[in-house]
Design an enzyme around this catalytic site. Sequence first.
Site: not given
Ligand code: ASP
Length: 309
Positions: A177, A208, A228-229
């Site tokens: 992200t 999110d 991010t996550g």
């Molecule tokens: N947070 C992002 C999502 O869940 C993806 C990521 O940052 O890994 O869509």
Amino acid sequence: MTPQPVLALHGGAGTIPKASLTPEADAAARAGLRAALDAGWAVLQAGGSALDAVTRAVVALEDHPSFNAGHGATFNRAGFHELDASVMDGATGKAGAVAGARRIRHPVLAALELSKPSDPLLLFGEAADDWAGQRGLELVENSFFSTQSRFDLLQKMLAREQEGTLAAATEQEKHGTVGAVALDQHGHLAAATSTGGYTAKPAGRVGDSPIIGAGTWASDQTCAVSGTGKGEDFIRTALAHTIHARMLYLHESLEAAANAAIAAVTALGGGAGLCAVDRAGNVALPYNTAGMYRGWISEKGVYVAIHEE
Ligand code: ASP
């Protein structure tokens, strides 16, 4: 006293372990982070708003194929791209977001446009694409977002599913992200986030990043946050808003509040990272993964990092 402007950003917590990141990929990611920092900094230096600065920085990251947003976004399970993005202005509390967009070249610009009227705030899918087109934003074919390396990652994830080794997927296979936060010279804060979501997500899944209070939050009272996550865990813990609330009601420092928010996702088993800045210009860039593409820029200098360094 005039606040000292600062901009911080992340290019995702889905970094490759240091040992397997090629020097070329490392250099390309660092150059992308630096270019995005410079783009946002140019706005702040010219006396522009935090909202414009974070948007410009995220546009630069969306254009860069190393990062999972815009061109270079992940593929969903059905083999195409659905993009999520949001912005929030700490000065006014206004926010805008798109989810499941398929044709908007820069989803963060659509989010910015949507932050201007107070209704609608969040548009999904075709409606988001159409709305952006009517506002004169650039529309592209869905394949514009595709890169070979993201396609290879999709195949890898689908193979893992077949083999039953999904739990062993690396952070880089799962996460990514981009986001930026800034404090401008007028004392205003803003945050912006953009993503393709996670590799092989089901079509229609929303993470999110377009959810205000989960992946993005900004308030001039406290801080600006972009995450991010594991999106589901960010939504369940209202992560970005929780940092604001801990600072406002518990009078915690940015660092303490941000670390507590990451710990809450860790407790749920998810990978997580974020960039945040408070009204005094303090920056926090915590993560619980092997690394996070990240950096900040201010009068004091420039910082760009991927792993512990
Ligand atoms: N947070 C992002 C999502 O869940 C993806 C990521 O940052 O890994 O869509």
